[in-house]
Design an enzyme around this catalytic site. Structure first.
Site, mmCIF file in Angstrom:
data_model
loop_
_atom_site.group_PDB
_atom_site.id
_atom_site.type_symbol
_atom_site.label_atom_id
_atom_site.label_comp_id
_atom_site.label_asym_id
_atom_site.label_seq_id
_atom_site.Cartn_x
_atom_site.Cartn_y
_atom_site.Cartn_z
ATOM 1 N N HIS A 134 0.841 -1.205 0.000
ATOM 2 C CA HIS A 134 0.000 0.000 0.000
ATOM 3 C C HIS A 134 0.879 1.260 0.000
ATOM 4 C CE1 HIS A 134 -3.462 2.533 1.448
ATOM 5 N NE2 HIS A 134 -2.452 3.217 1.973
ATOM 6 N N GLU A 135 1.883 1.266 0.875
ATOM 7 C CA GLU A 135 2.761 2.440 0.988
ATOM 8 C C GLU A 135 3.589 2.649 -0.277
ATOM 9 O OE1 GLU A 135 2.536 4.674 3.329
ATOM 10 O OE2 GLU A 135 0.919 3.458 4.115
ATOM 11 N N HIS A 138 1.616 4.399 -2.859
ATOM 12 C CA HIS A 138 1.584 5.868 -2.754
ATOM 13 C C HIS A 138 2.784 6.496 -3.456
ATOM 14 C CE1 HIS A 138 -1.928 6.584 -0.375
ATOM 15 N NE2 HIS A 138 -1.505 5.913 0.689
ATOM 16 N N GLU A 193 -6.170 6.687 -1.462
ATOM 17 C CA GLU A 193 -6.122 5.513 -0.579
ATOM 18 C C GLU A 193 -6.662 4.272 -1.292
ATOM 19 O OE1 GLU A 193 -4.373 5.432 1.844
ATOM 20 O OE2 GLU A 193 -4.334 7.372 2.801
#
Ligand SMILES: [Zn+2]
Length: 260
Positions: A134-135, A138, A193
């Site tokens: 997920h990070e 980003h 997100e």
């Protein structure tokens, strides 16, 4: 004893954010906003500027937070989980664990990924990897680059560095501290997100991990937020927050497209 992270940047999913007392002061938001307003018209930050800033920022973060050693339990677990991952989507990665209690993780534009021990304590290997994915999402989607740019503009950094100079000067320790505070206040949009969650699911699939690990990690974070004593940002974000529930459903739906 573990401490809290010196500063939390690229907030995973809205975990509570606490500035370390070592800063000794809070950023003056009024001044920072004014500085930001001035800067927007005065300076254009190039990708190279941001890349340089990201590197300096990570040096600062690693100096101000206790990085785990390779021979510790956290170090060994990190190696087991991420040792085989050298790069994704052309981004060279380096991983580290901060021995701090925060339930958090972040990735920076220079390819640094930092996981807080608190997160490793409460999550399974697969959930940790989903959060890491997920990070990284980003970063790949340039959310973190934009966040850094905004943090720079929002902080008083530019004023301190000299507003007449259109080149980004090497940041001083206190300037980086101020920027870290501004980054801690940065929030990603729901769309960002969602896209990072999708990336997290894909990251799991690529690494042979259960695609539902992303939804599982979000569910766990939502549950953890329920026990929080004082109302925090985390609690507001997760205790049956409709957006969080939607995110979990979306992550599940994405995972279902991979499930056999
Ligand atoms: Zn996120």
């Amino acid at each position: 004893m573990k401490r809290q992270i010196a500063m939390i940047a690229f907030v995973l999913v809205g975990m509570s954010m606490t500035a370390s007392a070592q800063f000794g002061k809070k950023i003056n938001l009024g001044k920072a906003l004014q500085a930001g307003k001035d800067v927007v018209t005065a300076v254009t930050l190039s990708d190279a500027d941001i890349a340089k800033m990201s590197k300096e920022y990570m040096v600062w973060m690693d100096e101000h937070n206790p990085l785990t050693k390779p021979d510790t339990e956290y170090g060994k677990r990190l190696e087991k989980l991420t040792g085989h991952i050298k790069e994704v989507d052309g981004l060279k990665l380096n991983f580290g664990v901060y021995e701090v209690v925060d339930i958090n993780a972040f990735a920076c534009g220079d390819g640094s990924v930092r996981i807080c021990a608190g997160l490793m304590d409460v999550m399974t290997d697969e959930e940790v990897m989903a959060v890491v994915g997920h990070e990284i999402g980003h970063v790949v989607h340039t959310d973190s680059k934009d966040a850094m740019k905004n943090a720079y503009l929002r902080s008083a950094v530019k004023n301190a560095a000299g507003a007449t100079n259109d080149k980004v000067a090497k940041l001083t320790d206190s300037e980086l501290g101020a920027m870290a505070e501004a980054l801690a206040g940065a929030q990603y949009s729901q769309k960002q997100e969602n896209e990072a969650d999708e990336y997290g699911v894909e990251f799991c699939v690529k690494n042979g991990i259960d695609p539902y690990a992303m939804a599982n990690s979000l569910t766990k974070l939502a549950k953890l937020s329920e026990g929080v004593a004082q109302p925090s940002y985390l609690q507001k974000m997760f205790s049956s927050h409709p957006d969080t529930m939607k995110r979990i459903e979306r992550a599940k739906a994405k995972a279902a497209t991979y499930a056999k």
